[in-house]
Design an enzyme around this catalytic site. Structure first.
Site, PDB file in Angstrom:
ATOM      1  N   ASP A  83       0.671  -1.451  -0.077  1.00 13.18           N
ATOM      2  CA  ASP A  83      -0.043   0.069  -0.024  1.00 13.18           C
ATOM      3  C   ASP A  83       0.854   1.271   0.063  1.00 13.18           C
ATOM      4  O   ASP A  83       2.063   1.259   0.120  1.00 13.18           O
ATOM      5  CB  ASP A  83      -0.810  -0.129   1.315  1.00 13.18           C
ATOM      6  CG  ASP A  83       0.040   0.026   2.399  1.00 13.18           C
ATOM      7  OD1 ASP A  83       0.549   0.932   3.102  1.00 13.18           O
ATOM      8  OD2 ASP A  83       0.323  -1.313   2.848  1.00 13.18           O
TER       9      ASP A  83
ATOM     10  N   ASP B 122       0.629   3.548   2.444  1.00 16.37           N
ATOM     11  CA  ASP B 122       0.165   4.255   3.540  1.00 16.37           C
ATOM     12  C   ASP B 122      -0.691   5.322   3.511  1.00 16.37           C
ATOM     13  O   ASP B 122      -1.693   5.031   2.964  1.00 16.37           O
ATOM     14  CB  ASP B 122       1.457   4.778   4.225  1.00 16.37           C
ATOM     15  CG  ASP B 122       1.387   5.007   5.847  1.00 16.37           C
ATOM     16  OD1 ASP B 122       0.714   4.113   6.331  1.00 16.37           O
ATOM     17  OD2 ASP B 122       1.750   5.969   6.323  1.00 16.37           O
TER      18      ASP B 122
END
Ligand SMILES: CSC[C@H]1O[C@H](OP(=O)(O)O)[C@H](O)[C@@H]1O
Ligand SMILES: Nc1ncnc2[nH]cnc12
Length: 289
Positions: free
Chosen positions: A209, A211
């Site tokens: 991801d 974040d």
């Protein structure tokens, strides 16, 4: 010396099904109970040991992983080289979900974890200037690339305490001010302890991801991490399959000195050492005590 490759599997990597003569062993450690039993076996003629960091079924939170027991147990089993496999968030546009980063630096923002085998009664200070092993890291990068993964070599992993993900202000601080590349919750104190135990350590950060800093991507949540983990875990297994050929069964001493990290590290005079602590250090530091 014979190589024994130790794999610490992070989120999404809870077992390895490729080993010959697989056996889950319960290892007793003076530093507590490891995260789980350790899967031992052989892969292409090289001894292996696999430990799921959070335990099978993901039962240990990052703050409660028994990091000392894990490293001690791997050392006790004769592991020479530890490869940490971790899910992480990315702070760089070009470091996309699915990519692997071979970490070479850390910033430790964890608090209150047992971060050393040493202490009063046997004081030691190892160097952590270069916390990962370049030889082992290069083998991991090469094996991942051969498995078709997009690999980035070198970068800084911010180890946060968790279990909550970061605030936007923290994410921006780590990315824009501190220049970190990835973020996770587990590589510290694991890397410090591996160095104290004179184990070569490499960290393979599997990006799941962005974040919460990226304006075009939703902030990280567990669903997002899990969605990427499946493919990442398959790539991690392919990386592991490429390690025996690159490391070999016969092990030359580490050219970077990881396996001699304690050589000049212990400060406490032999006659002032605490016998109980010295006894607990049998596997980690028996070579020099
Ligand atoms: C499920 S996302 C948060 C969780 O995943 C990472 O674990 P690991 O490093 O063991 O792969 C991260 O550090 C958190 O513990
Ligand atoms: N963004 C993130 N922060 C902390 N740990 C993570 N593990 C996976 N993604 C993460």
């Amino acid at each position: 010396m014979q190589t024994r490759i130790g794999i610490i599997g992070g989120s999404g990597l809870y077992q390895l099904d490729s080993l010959e003569n697989p056996e889950w062993l319960s290892v007793t450690s003076p530093w507590g109970v490891p995260s789980d039993q350790i899967l031992t076996g052989v892969l292409q003629g090289v001894a292996m040991a696999f430990l799921p960091r959070h335990g099978r079924g993901h039962v240990h939170a990052p703050s409660d992983v028994p990091y000392r027991a894990n490293i001690d147990a791997l050392k006790r089993l004769g592991v020479t080289d530890v490869i940490s496999v971790s899910a992480c968030g990315s702070f760089r546009e070009d470091l996309a979900p699915g990519d692997f980063l071979i970490v070479d630096q850390f910033i430790d923002r964890t608090v209150g974890r047992d971060a050393s085998f040493f202490g009063s009664g046997c004081v030691a200070h190892v160097s952590l200037a270069h916390p990962t092993c370049p030889r082992l890291s290069a083998a991991c990068a090469d094996a991942a690339r051969a498995a078709g993964v997009t690999v980035h070599e070198g970068g800084t992993y911010l180890a946060m305490e968790g279990p909550q993900f970061s605030t936007l202000a923290e994410s921006r601080l780590y990315r824009e001010v501190w220049g970190c590349d990835v973020i996770g919750m587990t590589n510290m104190p694991e890397a410090k302890l591996a160095r104290e135990a004179e184990l070569c350590y490499a960290s393979v950060a599997m990006v799941t991801d962005y974040d919460c800093w990226h304006p075009d991507h939703a902030e990280v949540d567990v669903a997002q991490v899990i969605a990427t983990l499946g493919a990442n875990a398959a790539h991690a297994r392919a990386l592991v399959a490429g390690l025996p050929a690159r490391l070999g069964a016969d092990r030359a001493p580490c050219p970077h000195g990881c396996d001699r990290a304690l050589e000049h590290a212990i400060m406490t005079a032999p006659d002032r050492r605490d016998p109980d602590l010295v006894a607990r250090l049998d596997a980690v530091a028996g070579r020099v005590l």
